[in-house]
Design a protein around this motif. Structure first.
Motif, PDB file in Angstrom:
ATOM      1  N   THR B 186       0.831  -1.214   0.000  1.00  0.00           N
ATOM      2  CA  THR B 186       0.000   0.000   0.000  1.00  0.00           C
ATOM      3  C   THR B 186       0.860   1.256   0.000  1.00  0.00           C
ATOM      4  O   THR B 186       0.507   2.258  -0.641  1.00  0.00           O
ATOM      5  CB  THR B 186      -0.965   0.046   1.210  1.00  0.00           C
ATOM      6  N   ALA B 187       1.997   1.202   0.691  1.00  0.00           N
ATOM      7  CA  ALA B 187       2.918   2.343   0.693  1.00  0.00           C
ATOM      8  C   ALA B 187       3.554   2.504  -0.697  1.00  0.00           C
ATOM      9  O   ALA B 187       3.729   3.630  -1.180  1.00  0.00           O
ATOM     10  CB  ALA B 187       3.984   2.143   1.766  1.00  0.00           C
ATOM     11  N   VAL B 188       3.865   1.383  -1.334  1.00  0.00           N
ATOM     12  CA  VAL B 188       4.443   1.447  -2.689  1.00  0.00           C
ATOM     13  C   VAL B 188       3.442   2.107  -3.636  1.00  0.00           C
ATOM     14  O   VAL B 188       3.803   2.953  -4.459  1.00  0.00           O
ATOM     15  CB  VAL B 188       4.829   0.037  -3.202  1.00  0.00           C
ATOM     16  N   ARG B 189       2.159   1.737  -3.475  1.00  0.00           N
ATOM     17  CA  ARG B 189       1.126   2.335  -4.330  1.00  0.00           C
ATOM     18  C   ARG B 189       1.074   3.857  -4.133  1.00  0.00           C
ATOM     19  O   ARG B 189       0.914   4.616  -5.086  1.00  0.00           O
ATOM     20  CB  ARG B 189      -0.248   1.732  -4.021  1.00  0.00           C
ATOM     21  N   LYS B 190       1.210   4.278  -2.887  1.00  0.00           N
ATOM     22  CA  LYS B 190       1.156   5.711  -2.563  1.00  0.00           C
ATOM     23  C   LYS B 190       2.335   6.448  -3.216  1.00  0.00           C
ATOM     24  O   LYS B 190       2.174   7.554  -3.745  1.00  0.00           O
ATOM     25  CB  LYS B 190       1.190   5.878  -1.036  1.00  0.00           C
ATOM     26  N   VAL B 191       3.503   5.813  -3.170  1.00  0.00           N
ATOM     27  CA  VAL B 191       4.680   6.399  -3.820  1.00  0.00           C
ATOM     28  C   VAL B 191       4.459   6.450  -5.334  1.00  0.00           C
ATOM     29  O   VAL B 191       4.787   7.445  -5.991  1.00  0.00           O
ATOM     30  CB  VAL B 191       5.960   5.598  -3.467  1.00  0.00           C
ATOM     31  N   GLY B 192       3.865   5.383  -5.877  1.00  0.00           N
ATOM     32  CA  GLY B 192       3.560   5.345  -7.316  1.00  0.00           C
ATOM     33  C   GLY B 192       2.679   6.502  -7.727  1.00  0.00           C
ATOM     34  O   GLY B 192       2.911   7.160  -8.749  1.00  0.00           O
ATOM     35  N   LYS B 193       1.661   6.752  -6.912  1.00  0.00           N
ATOM     36  CA  LYS B 193       0.746   7.856  -7.207  1.00  0.00           C
ATOM     37  C   LYS B 193       1.501   9.191  -7.195  1.00  0.00           C
ATOM     38  O   LYS B 193       1.326  10.024  -8.099  1.00  0.00           O
ATOM     39  CB  LYS B 193      -0.383   7.863  -6.174  1.00  0.00           C
TER      40      LYS B 193
END
Lengths: 325, 325
Positions: B186-193
């Motif tokens: 979920t943190a990786v997704r946030k960084v992706g965004k």
């Protein structure tokens, strides 16, 4: 014997069950006289009606055998024998499990499995019983649909005596009696009712001849039949209240990953099919309530050892078929 | 390299994406300097985020390769390459279908198939590219869940350089950079965004590493992958509107009887699974409308050559698992 194409159907609307029964009893009695007749009872509508007609005509002169092939549904042999005992008919239960499983060993091709069962039934088991008996009269449950399918070339025509391993050039006097050959299934059911056999017999849903072997993809072993038998009992129990045409459980050969007690468990899959159909020619999967489907999965995965996955078939016929093999 | 157990998670609530990105870019730049780095992009969230971080840090000094293994979903390689082109990132598409199918030939055991894919990826294909390149810096998408699972003994710990066939005793100076090792998905997704990659990348549903090979029971051949790929495209198209956790199509090895143009057709079966789940640890089959299920069956049996039967899995996890193999 009559030519097949000369046989005329007695249509349902023309059938007078009591007169039909009287006529068949008369004909069987006249043919067998003081001789001995023999027949094989499977518990299906056709062989049950033939057994009752033969019993009424011949009493003790009819020898009825039930061949336990090891691939029937749970409690089936005992249930049928008991039921006919209640009707005053003595049925000999012949344990031929070894012969059938021996013949099925190593076979995976559906046609080869079917052929092995047919051969074992006719030649090995029932053939031996007929040949060893003094019976020269054989009662057979051939019906009008069998005649039609043979004439149309869908079914292969078999000489039943030859199938039983009887050389009619050497041994004379054998006679095959087919009392319901002019009737279709619904007419047979009507005669069954008039013969006062229980409804669970005369209204029995169709079940394939090779029984649970048809429900096992891959090799048919005692263990695999036991698995699909348990699953079948659950499916029949859960779905008997539906108005569907037919319901079944199929054991797959493919293994799938499951998880038990937090450990990876490479297990088996059961496929459930339930059909809405009028005539089995076309069919649609029954819209079962979702909780029925998940309850089936819960019960099968917890009550049937080795099964970790349950699916429900959602394909129409065609392109699917009622049975998987 | 840090000891694995010393790596500290950056929790979602503590993550400041912009500061995190700035920090990682700085570290990658400092490590690589004027050297050349290389990474493999799969199109999943992790490798996409690492690619973007590397690109921002190194520009042309990062060589990003996308390895077409032949077992991906429909249009996947082209889609990913095009998408990154749109972000200004040049991705080399390496056609390695032959190597992968060669390694998979004849294998039916799920573990052996998985191992063949891993070995072909690291040693044969990506390993060769890395060894032949001048790149001494390798960017890897290891995340915190990988660390945890390795520490817990669920995953085997691999020395990535050794896996790539690089003998670090003979060849010096190699360095593995793992910019997202402190983050969970979920943190990786946030960084992706925050990196402004499209949502279809940063919010991508999970997909297994061995891709469609996981969805083929039995041997993985180009033909069988093509079958499950078509079925997968239909299932993803029909079910993308549901709020389910994951949906998938599985090609079985068992053959079942079908009927086409009034002729018996011994064909293939596709199993559909659709899961309600929070974390993939437990799951229940999604209660899809019955018409969705029959439409899936209609489409798959008419659009995917050779398929005559479609089932829907109705088993909970446990005892089932999300994937079949």
């Amino acid at each position: 014997m009559q030519k097949l194409s000369d046989i005329k159907e007695i249509k349902l609307e023309d059938l007078k069950p009591d007169a039909f029964i009287k006529q068949q009893i008369k004909e069987i009695s006249a043919a067998v006289g003081k001789g001995v007749a023999i027949n094989a009872l499977s518990g299906g509508v056709d062989s049950s009606v033939v057994t009752m007609l033969g019993h009424r005509a011949l009493g003790d002169h009819l020898r009825t055998v039930f061949i336990e092939n090891g691939i029937m549904r749970e409690g089936e042999p005992e249930r049928v024998v008991k039921l006919f005992k209640g009707l005053g008919v003595k049925v000999e239960l012949v344990d031929a499990k070894k012969e059938f499983f021996g013949a099925l060993k190593g076979l995976v091709d559906p046609e080869e499995k079917r052929e092995a069962i047919t051969q074992t039934f006719y030649k090995t088991v029932f053939g031996r019983i007929v040949r060893e008996s003094k019976a020269k009269y054989l009662l057979q449950g051939t019906n009008y649909t069998d005649v039609e399918e043979t004439v149309a070339g869908i079914k292969r025509q078999h000489n039943i005596l030859e199938q039983l391993g009887i050389d009619t050039k050497k041994e004379f006097g054998y006679q095959v009696l087919e009392p319901i050959i002019q009737l279709r299934k619904t007419a047979v059911r009507k005669v069954g009712k008039a013969l006062e056999v229980p409804e669970e017999i005369y209204n029995r849903p169709p079940f394939p001849g090779p029984a649970l072997a048809t429900r096992v993809i891959g090799e048919v072993t005692p263990k695999r039949v036991a698995t699909v038998r348990k699953a079948t009992a659950i499916v029949e129990e859960e779905l008997q209240g539906t108005k569907a045409f037919q319901w079944l459980a199929i054991l797959h050969q493919d293994k799938v990953t499951g998880i038990r007690a937090n450990k990876r468990d490479f297990g088996q899959q059961i496929e459930v099919r339930c059909w809405d159909s009028k005539d089995a020619v076309t069919g649609t999967p029954t819209e079962l309530p979702f909780e029925t489907l998940t309850r089936l999965a819960d019960r099968i995965t917890s009550e049937v050892p080795g099964v970790v996955s349950v699916t429900y078939n959602v394909t129409k016929k065609p392109p699917s078929t009622i049975e998987a093999i």
